[in-house]
Design a protein around this motif. Structure first.
Motif, PDB file in Angstrom:
ATOM      1  N   SER A 111       0.664  -4.212   6.736  1.00 51.86           N
ATOM      2  CA  SER A 111      -0.602  -4.746   7.233  1.00 51.86           C
ATOM      3  C   SER A 111      -0.361  -6.029   8.035  1.00 51.86           C
ATOM      4  O   SER A 111       0.650  -6.712   7.852  1.00 51.86           O
ATOM      5  N   ASN A 112      -1.283  -6.329   8.941  1.00 48.85           N
ATOM      6  CA  ASN A 112      -1.145  -7.529   9.769  1.00 48.85           C
ATOM      7  C   ASN A 112      -1.055  -8.791   8.929  1.00 48.85           C
ATOM      8  O   ASN A 112      -0.287  -9.712   9.234  1.00 48.85           O
ATOM      9  N   HIS A 166      10.183  -3.244   9.671  1.00 51.18           N
ATOM     10  CA  HIS A 166       9.404  -2.265  10.434  1.00 51.18           C
ATOM     11  C   HIS A 166      10.113  -1.988  11.753  1.00 51.18           C
ATOM     12  O   HIS A 166      11.077  -2.682  12.120  1.00 51.18           O
ATOM     13  N   SER A 223      11.933   7.820  12.134  1.00 47.24           N
ATOM     14  CA  SER A 223      11.699   6.975  10.971  1.00 47.24           C
ATOM     15  C   SER A 223      12.277   7.602   9.713  1.00 47.24           C
ATOM     16  O   SER A 223      12.532   8.810   9.661  1.00 47.24           O
ATOM     17  N   ARG A 233       0.806  -1.221   0.000  1.00 41.69           N
ATOM     18  CA  ARG A 233       0.000   0.000   0.000  1.00 41.69           C
ATOM     19  C   ARG A 233       0.843   1.276   0.000  1.00 41.69           C
ATOM     20  O   ARG A 233       0.554   2.231   0.705  1.00 41.69           O
ATOM     21  N   SER A 268       3.271   0.837   4.072  1.00 41.38           N
ATOM     22  CA  SER A 268       2.767   2.121   3.601  1.00 41.38           C
ATOM     23  C   SER A 268       3.326   3.282   4.414  1.00 41.38           C
ATOM     24  O   SER A 268       3.796   3.118   5.544  1.00 41.38           O
ATOM     25  N   GLU A 269       3.236   4.467   3.817  1.00 40.49           N
ATOM     26  CA  GLU A 269       3.706   5.681   4.462  1.00 40.49           C
ATOM     27  C   GLU A 269       2.893   5.995   5.716  1.00 40.49           C
ATOM     28  O   GLU A 269       3.391   6.610   6.657  1.00 40.49           O
ATOM     29  N   GLU A 270       1.631   5.588   5.727  1.00 45.85           N
ATOM     30  CA  GLU A 270       0.724   5.961   6.826  1.00 45.85           C
ATOM     31  C   GLU A 270       0.782   4.999   8.006  1.00 45.85           C
ATOM     32  O   GLU A 270       0.954   5.406   9.150  1.00 45.85           O
ATOM     33  N   ASP A 271       0.608   3.707   7.737  1.00 47.13           N
ATOM     34  CA  ASP A 271       0.483   2.759   8.857  1.00 47.13           C
ATOM     35  C   ASP A 271       1.327   1.496   8.706  1.00 47.13           C
ATOM     36  O   ASP A 271       1.060   0.483   9.342  1.00 47.13           O
ATOM     37  N   GLY A 272       2.362   1.555   7.890  1.00 43.01           N
ATOM     38  CA  GLY A 272       3.295   0.435   7.819  1.00 43.01           C
ATOM     39  C   GLY A 272       2.737  -0.794   7.136  1.00 43.01           C
ATOM     40  O   GLY A 272       1.866  -0.719   6.267  1.00 43.01           O
TER      41      GLY A 272
END
Length: 240
Positions: free
Chosen positions: A205-206, A177, A226, A104, A199-203
């Motif tokens: 995904s699970n 991460h 970061s 993402r 992603s830039e926003e929330d890394g």
């Protein structure tokens, strides 16, 4: 490719493009479209794995003033590749596969910069999700200095499933991460490797994080906590 050349519209032109295997970034379908028309195009979109979304008529009309018949396709300047076909050919060539998975990444300039670094570092393929990825457009290609046109890019409906496939294919799959267990340069990256960047926003995904077998982090010495994702990706790729 100019912006106006990236659009095709109307049921029959879009169906013809799908039949001939043209790659599309996404297809916009007008909300409340006639069911008969919808039943003509929707099965083909699903069959080909082409991303689509339902949008209001006002957005369709803003996109083009032409008679779009409720369907507009944004064409891709590249032909997407099939990762399951690429991996055997990389092994057969005698090279050690290096795959980059982007979870993402939505900023087109970040995406372009990452592709530039990836091509320079010898990455064999980049995988992006079918939905939620940066558009491959003129800005992305320019930022990549054309690297996007020289490196295989694959789309996946599920990055978790893609990682499962790579695990079964003998890859070491690594997510990067801030909570990664190893320092990146202490991890063995000489084997077939797939590196996952979030992603830039929330890394990451699970789903993708759980599917990766290993995790690493880049130590931060300064007060800034970061790195830009394109810079972090470059560090990992050139270490590999």
């Amino acid at each position: 490719m100019k912006k106006k050349d990236q659009l095709i519209y109307g049921i029959h032109p879009i169906l013809e493009a799908l039949e001939t295997g043209k790659s599309m970034e996404k297809v916009m379908i007008q909300k409340g479209l006639n069911p008969d028309t919808l039943h003509k195009v929707l099965p083909k979109l699903k069959e080909t794995g082409t991303p689509f979304q339902f949008v209001p008529k006002v957005k369709m009309d803003k996109t083009t003033s032409k008679n779009h018949q409720g369907v507009i396709a944004m064409m891709s300047p590249i032909e997407f590749q099939d990762l399951e076909w690429l991996i055997p050919s990389i092994y057969e060539s005698g090279e050690t596969p290096l795959v980059l998975i982007l979870d993402r990444i939505t900023d087109v300039r970040n995406f372009g910069a990452i592709c530039r670094s990836a091509e320079c570092a010898g990455v064999h393929a980049i995988v992006i999700p079918t939905k939620g990825a940066a558009q491959i457009n003129e800005d992305a290609i320019k930022t990549s200095t054309g690297a996007i046109l020289r490196i295989p890019i694959c789309r996946a409906d599920s990055l978790g499933s893609t990682l499962d496939f790579l695990n079964e294919s003998g890859f070491k799959t690594i997510s990067c991460h801030e909570k990664g267990k190893e320092v990146y340069h202490q991890s063995d990256l000489k084997t077939p490797v797939a590196i996952v960047m979030g992603s830039e926003e929330d890394g990451i995904s699970n789903n993708a994080r759980e599917a990766a077998n290993f995790s690493v982090h880049i130590p931060m010495k300064g007060e800034t906590k970061s790195l830009n994702v394109s810079v972090a990706t470059s560090i990992l790729l050139f270490e590999a």
